[in-house]
Enzyme design. Structure first.
Site, mmCIF file in Angstrom:
data_model
loop_
_atom_site.group_PDB
_atom_site.id
_atom_site.type_symbol
_atom_site.label_atom_id
_atom_site.label_comp_id
_atom_site.label_asym_id
_atom_site.label_seq_id
_atom_site.Cartn_x
_atom_site.Cartn_y
_atom_site.Cartn_z
ATOM 1 N N ASP A 23 0.820 -1.218 0.000
ATOM 2 C CA ASP A 23 0.000 0.000 0.000
ATOM 3 C C ASP A 23 0.857 1.273 0.000
ATOM 4 O OD1 ASP A 23 -2.222 -1.595 0.090
ATOM 5 O OD2 ASP A 23 -2.932 -0.909 2.041
ATOM 6 N N ASP A 24 0.199 2.395 -0.336
ATOM 7 C CA ASP A 24 0.737 3.757 -0.155
ATOM 8 C C ASP A 24 1.850 4.135 -1.120
ATOM 9 O OD1 ASP A 24 -1.042 3.905 1.973
ATOM 10 O OD2 ASP A 24 0.474 3.425 3.470
ATOM 11 N N HIS A 140 -7.652 3.683 1.309
ATOM 12 C CA HIS A 140 -6.672 4.097 2.302
ATOM 13 C C HIS A 140 -7.358 4.161 3.663
ATOM 14 C CE1 HIS A 140 -3.181 6.043 3.947
ATOM 15 N NE2 HIS A 140 -3.798 7.193 4.176
#
Length: 297
Positions: A23-24, A140
């Protein structure tokens, strides 16, 4: 369902399929580089891209260069929105910034139309950067599960031919080692994910049979623990998603979301490095091979 297979030297037919998502992506310069390294070592399947970060654009160039598959990491909590903040007022502060994780989750006045506007803006931003809409979208901080977000999220993704999403129904919630506060949040996410499953199915969004991630964040990610739990999972299910957050320690001011003066403590934690080290361990990668676990995108 989640069926694109990464190259593998073996010609065996695999029935255990593991999606490992970092992620991210876009959040930090060295965070991006670390995720790329994980991919090159065949330690992750794909990444989830934040489109409103300071290193989104430079990160996209890395995605293209290394052919790292990506999806959209839909964000409604941090930084500046992609759409005009004056038309999504239920999602932003008076300054026009997203209101943060805690305030978002305490917000009972979210206008679903505002969610739709921002989701479409982020989908279009993704397409502008990568030349096509994503086939997979997750949230998110799990924002896509919020009661006033989930339905419009699924409906809008169907309109844009997105076929995959994340359903964070953590396998074995009883084994959590987090703080009481975090456990409470994870229990809330689990309950909302249980409710979201039928909504996702209604709008033809596929998701893995099992999900791992919340019990494996930061220092809780251990090689032996991953191997033990995956063996249990694949005795019951054919597909599994492992949510991860590998990286290097982010810079205080040059990394983070557009509109934010500093990066957050999560990104500056040595736990990001720990996750990258565990994921790329030769022992773990050999385990996947020995157990006929196929890494998929």
């Amino acid at each position: 369902m989640l069926d694109k297979i990464l190259p593998n030297k073996s010609s065996e037919v695999f029935t255990k399929s593991l999606l490992i998502v970092a992620d991210d992506f876009g959040y930090g310069l060295e965070r991006n580089n670390s995720i790329i390294e994980c991919f090159l070592k065949e330690a992750i399947s794909c990444t989830s891209l934040l489109v409103n970060c300071k290193h989104t654009e430079s990160g996209v160039e890395l995605l293209k260069l290394h052919k790292l598959p990506s999806g959209l990491h839909f964000n409604l909590t941090e930084g500046l929105p992609v759409s005009n903040p004056t038309v999504i007022t239920s999602l932003v502060t008076e300054r026009g910034h997203f209101m943060g994780k805690e305030n978002f989750w305490n917000n009972e006045n979210i206008n679903p139309e505002h969610v739709r506007v921002e989701l479409i803006a982020q989908l279009k931003r993704y397409k502008h950067l990568l030349g096509k809409f994503p086939s997979r979208v997750d949230g998110h901080q799990h924002i896509h599960l919020h009661p006033q977000v989930c339905l419009v999220f699924a409906r809008t993704l169907q309109e844009y031919d997105v076929t995959k999403a994340r359903l964070p129904l953590e396998y074995d919630m009883t084994s959590s080692e987090h703080s009481a506060v975090r456990n409470q949040f994870h229990a809330r996410i689990y309950k909302l994910a249980s409710q979201a499953a039928n909504i996702f199915k209604r709008f033809d969004l596929s998701f893995a049979d099992a999900f791992l991630g919340m019990n494996f964040m930061g220092k809780l990610m251990e090689e032996e623990k991953i191997m033990r739990v995956l063996e249990e999972v694949f005795m019951k299910y054919e597909t599994c998603e492992l949510m991860t957050h590998p990286g290097r320690i982010c810079d205080l001011t040059s990394d983070g979301f557009i509109g934010d003066a500093t990066s957050d403590e999560f990104s500056r934690s040595s736990e990001r490095v720990h996750e990258a080290d565990v994921l790329t361990s030769e022992h773990l990668i050999k385990f996947y091979q020995s157990k006929n676990i196929q890494i998929i995108t």
